[in-house]
Motif scaffolding. Structure first.
Motif, mmCIF file in Angstrom:
data_model
loop_
_atom_site.group_PDB
_atom_site.id
_atom_site.type_symbol
_atom_site.label_atom_id
_atom_site.label_comp_id
_atom_site.label_asym_id
_atom_site.label_seq_id
_atom_site.Cartn_x
_atom_site.Cartn_y
_atom_site.Cartn_z
ATOM 1 N N MET A 123 0.733 -0.801 0.072
ATOM 2 C CA MET A 123 -0.531 0.429 -0.255
ATOM 3 C C MET A 123 1.141 1.054 -0.445
ATOM 4 S SD MET A 123 -3.057 1.458 3.099
ATOM 5 C CE MET A 123 -1.969 1.553 4.250
ATOM 6 N N LYS A 124 0.515 2.128 -0.858
ATOM 7 C CA LYS A 124 1.059 3.693 -1.148
ATOM 8 C C LYS A 124 0.100 4.592 -0.420
ATOM 9 C CE LYS A 124 4.393 2.596 -4.555
ATOM 10 N NZ LYS A 124 5.212 2.985 -5.809
ATOM 11 N N GLN A 125 0.959 5.700 -0.366
ATOM 12 C CA GLN A 125 -0.219 7.228 0.457
ATOM 13 C C GLN A 125 -0.056 8.097 -0.906
ATOM 14 O OE1 GLN A 125 -1.431 6.132 3.096
ATOM 15 N NE2 GLN A 125 -1.025 4.091 2.619
ATOM 16 N N ALA A 126 -1.020 8.831 0.296
ATOM 17 C CA ALA A 126 -1.002 10.046 -0.645
ATOM 18 C C ALA A 126 -0.226 11.354 -0.237
ATOM 19 C CB ALA A 126 -2.440 10.912 -0.948
ATOM 20 N N GLY A 127 0.243 12.605 -1.080
ATOM 21 C CA GLY A 127 1.021 13.103 -0.460
ATOM 22 C C GLY A 127 1.075 14.972 -1.048
ATOM 23 N N ILE A 128 0.991 15.316 0.139
ATOM 24 C CA ILE A 128 0.704 17.439 -0.815
ATOM 25 C C ILE A 128 2.129 17.812 -0.153
ATOM 26 C CG2 ILE A 128 0.228 19.285 0.213
ATOM 27 C CD1 ILE A 128 -2.829 17.366 1.561
ATOM 28 N N LEU A 129 2.989 17.999 -1.505
ATOM 29 C CA LEU A 129 3.593 19.165 -2.134
ATOM 30 C C LEU A 129 3.793 20.328 -2.319
ATOM 31 C CD1 LEU A 129 6.744 18.721 -2.298
ATOM 32 C CD2 LEU A 129 6.165 17.724 -4.981
ATOM 33 N N ILE A 130 4.624 20.862 -1.770
ATOM 34 C CA ILE A 130 4.738 22.578 -1.248
ATOM 35 C C ILE A 130 5.960 22.818 -1.923
ATOM 36 C CG2 ILE A 130 2.144 23.531 -0.945
ATOM 37 C CD1 ILE A 130 3.795 24.451 1.558
ATOM 38 N N MET A 131 5.860 23.886 -3.250
ATOM 39 C CA MET A 131 7.454 24.553 -3.518
ATOM 40 C C MET A 131 7.309 25.616 -4.322
ATOM 41 S SD MET A 131 7.779 21.418 -6.801
ATOM 42 C CE MET A 131 6.108 21.789 -7.903
ATOM 43 N N TRP A 185 12.830 11.036 2.047
ATOM 44 C CA TRP A 185 12.542 10.165 3.153
ATOM 45 C C TRP A 185 13.706 9.264 2.945
ATOM 46 C CZ3 TRP A 185 7.736 10.332 5.593
ATOM 47 C CH2 TRP A 185 6.649 11.354 5.752
ATOM 48 N N HIS A 186 14.890 8.672 4.237
ATOM 49 C CA HIS A 186 15.657 8.013 3.609
ATOM 50 C C HIS A 186 14.957 6.610 4.761
ATOM 51 C CE1 HIS A 186 18.134 9.704 2.348
ATOM 52 N NE2 HIS A 186 18.166 10.804 3.601
ATOM 53 N N SER A 187 13.991 6.066 4.875
ATOM 54 C CA SER A 187 12.582 5.489 4.708
ATOM 55 C C SER A 187 11.459 5.572 4.729
ATOM 56 C CB SER A 187 12.947 4.464 6.616
ATOM 57 O OG SER A 187 12.427 5.346 7.674
ATOM 58 N N ASN A 188 10.915 3.971 4.341
ATOM 59 C CA ASN A 188 9.581 3.455 3.912
ATOM 60 C C ASN A 188 8.417 4.237 5.579
ATOM 61 O OD1 ASN A 188 7.238 3.104 3.568
ATOM 62 N ND2 ASN A 188 7.445 0.896 2.615
ATOM 63 N N THR A 207 8.265 9.223 -4.684
ATOM 64 C CA THR A 207 7.465 8.599 -5.311
ATOM 65 C C THR A 207 6.754 6.718 -5.686
ATOM 66 O OG1 THR A 207 8.494 8.073 -8.002
ATOM 67 C CG2 THR A 207 6.540 9.523 -7.388
ATOM 68 N N GLN A 208 8.807 6.180 -4.723
ATOM 69 C CA GLN A 208 8.585 4.763 -4.526
ATOM 70 C C GLN A 208 6.847 4.214 -3.125
ATOM 71 O OE1 GLN A 208 12.943 3.220 -1.980
ATOM 72 N NE2 GLN A 208 12.694 5.680 -2.209
ATOM 73 N N TRP A 209 7.259 5.938 -2.314
ATOM 74 C CA TRP A 209 6.174 5.579 -1.398
ATOM 75 C C TRP A 209 4.883 6.066 -1.569
ATOM 76 C CZ3 TRP A 209 11.389 7.074 0.572
ATOM 77 C CH2 TRP A 209 12.084 5.358 1.055
ATOM 78 N N PHE A 210 5.034 7.196 -2.232
ATOM 79 C CA PHE A 210 3.653 7.883 -2.477
ATOM 80 C C PHE A 210 3.061 7.506 -3.903
ATOM 81 C CE2 PHE A 210 5.491 9.168 1.343
ATOM 82 C CZ PHE A 210 4.748 9.897 1.778
ATOM 83 N N ASP A 211 1.954 7.321 -4.005
ATOM 84 C CA ASP A 211 1.401 7.317 -5.306
ATOM 85 C C ASP A 211 0.553 8.466 -6.241
ATOM 86 O OD1 ASP A 211 -0.927 4.514 -5.170
ATOM 87 O OD2 ASP A 211 -0.461 5.985 -3.694
ATOM 88 N N TYR A 212 -0.251 9.006 -5.256
ATOM 89 C CA TYR A 212 -0.519 10.537 -5.192
ATOM 90 C C TYR A 212 0.067 11.555 -4.568
ATOM 91 C CZ TYR A 212 -4.292 6.890 -7.054
ATOM 92 O OH TYR A 212 -5.027 5.652 -7.912
ATOM 93 N N ILE A 213 0.184 11.941 -5.771
ATOM 94 C CA ILE A 213 0.993 13.451 -5.263
ATOM 95 C C ILE A 213 0.435 14.393 -6.143
ATOM 96 C CG2 ILE A 213 3.108 14.993 -4.620
ATOM 97 C CD1 ILE A 213 4.261 12.320 -4.675
ATOM 98 N N TRP A 214 -0.102 15.379 -5.035
ATOM 99 C CA TRP A 214 -0.964 17.075 -5.085
ATOM 100 C C TRP A 214 -0.146 17.792 -5.087
ATOM 101 C CZ3 TRP A 214 -6.661 16.848 -6.443
ATOM 102 C CH2 TRP A 214 -7.037 16.203 -6.354
#
Length: 172
Positions: free
Chosen positions: A1-9, A101-104, A24-31
């Motif tokens: 299972m992966k998770q969603a992420g919110i990214l501001i930049m 992130w250096h770990s899952n 993206t190895q851990w987050f499959d939906y990024i907004w």
């Protein structure tokens, strides 16, 4: 299972592609909410199918009176709540292109009690030291990666929320 992420930049094109390759190895939906004045970030995010939406801060009238900050994630969170695929995810990660992130993160989530609504972490900040001045420049086309150059760190300061449970009441 992966998770969603919110990214501001804002103006992160120098590290963005490497960061997205990594995260993206851990987050499959990024907004994404982008505060940049150009389309360099957009050109990079379009290479990644995990990027759900790439929006600019100028699209949100309520943001015009604020400086670019963590609170900018609110309108993106509201858009995420309207997406039925978002609700298949249990947690949302708070992402920033200069934080690798250096770990899952799912390992961390699995350690939390079921009633937890958020996870606070103290980040170890890696940085290029002045003694590495000759290595500050890097070129992705030559295979250089910023992550390989980060050897020095400082201990974290205050704990920061980096994961929260996806619920109708979720706010950031």
């Amino acid at each position: 299972m992966k998770q969603a992420g919110i990214l501001i930049m804002r103006d992160e094109a120098d590290v963005l592609e490497e960061y997205l390759d990594h995260i993206t190895q851990w987050f499959d939906y990024i907004w994404v909410l982008d505060g940049s004045d150009n389309d360099l970030n957009l050109a990079i995010t379009q290479k990644f199918p995990e990027i759900r939406q790439h929006r600019y801060d100028g699209e949100f009238l309520e943001l015009k009176e604020f400086k670019f900050c963590d609170g900018y994630r609110r309108p993106i969170l509201q858009l995420m709540k309207q997406d039925p695929e978002f609700w298949t995810k249990q947690w949302v990660g708070v992402l920033q292109p200069d934080e690798f992130w250096h770990s899952n993160p799912l390992d961390l989530i699995n350690l939390c009690p079921g009633h937890s609504s958020s996870i606070m972490v103290k980040l170890v900040h890696f940085f290029l030291h002045t003694s590495q001045r000759e290595n500050w420049r890097y070129d992705y086309s030559l295979g250089d990666r910023i992550e390989d150059k980060l050897k020095y760190y400082m201990w974290p300061g205050s704990a920061e929320m980096r994961l929260f449970r996806a619920t109708d009441q979720a706010e950031y």
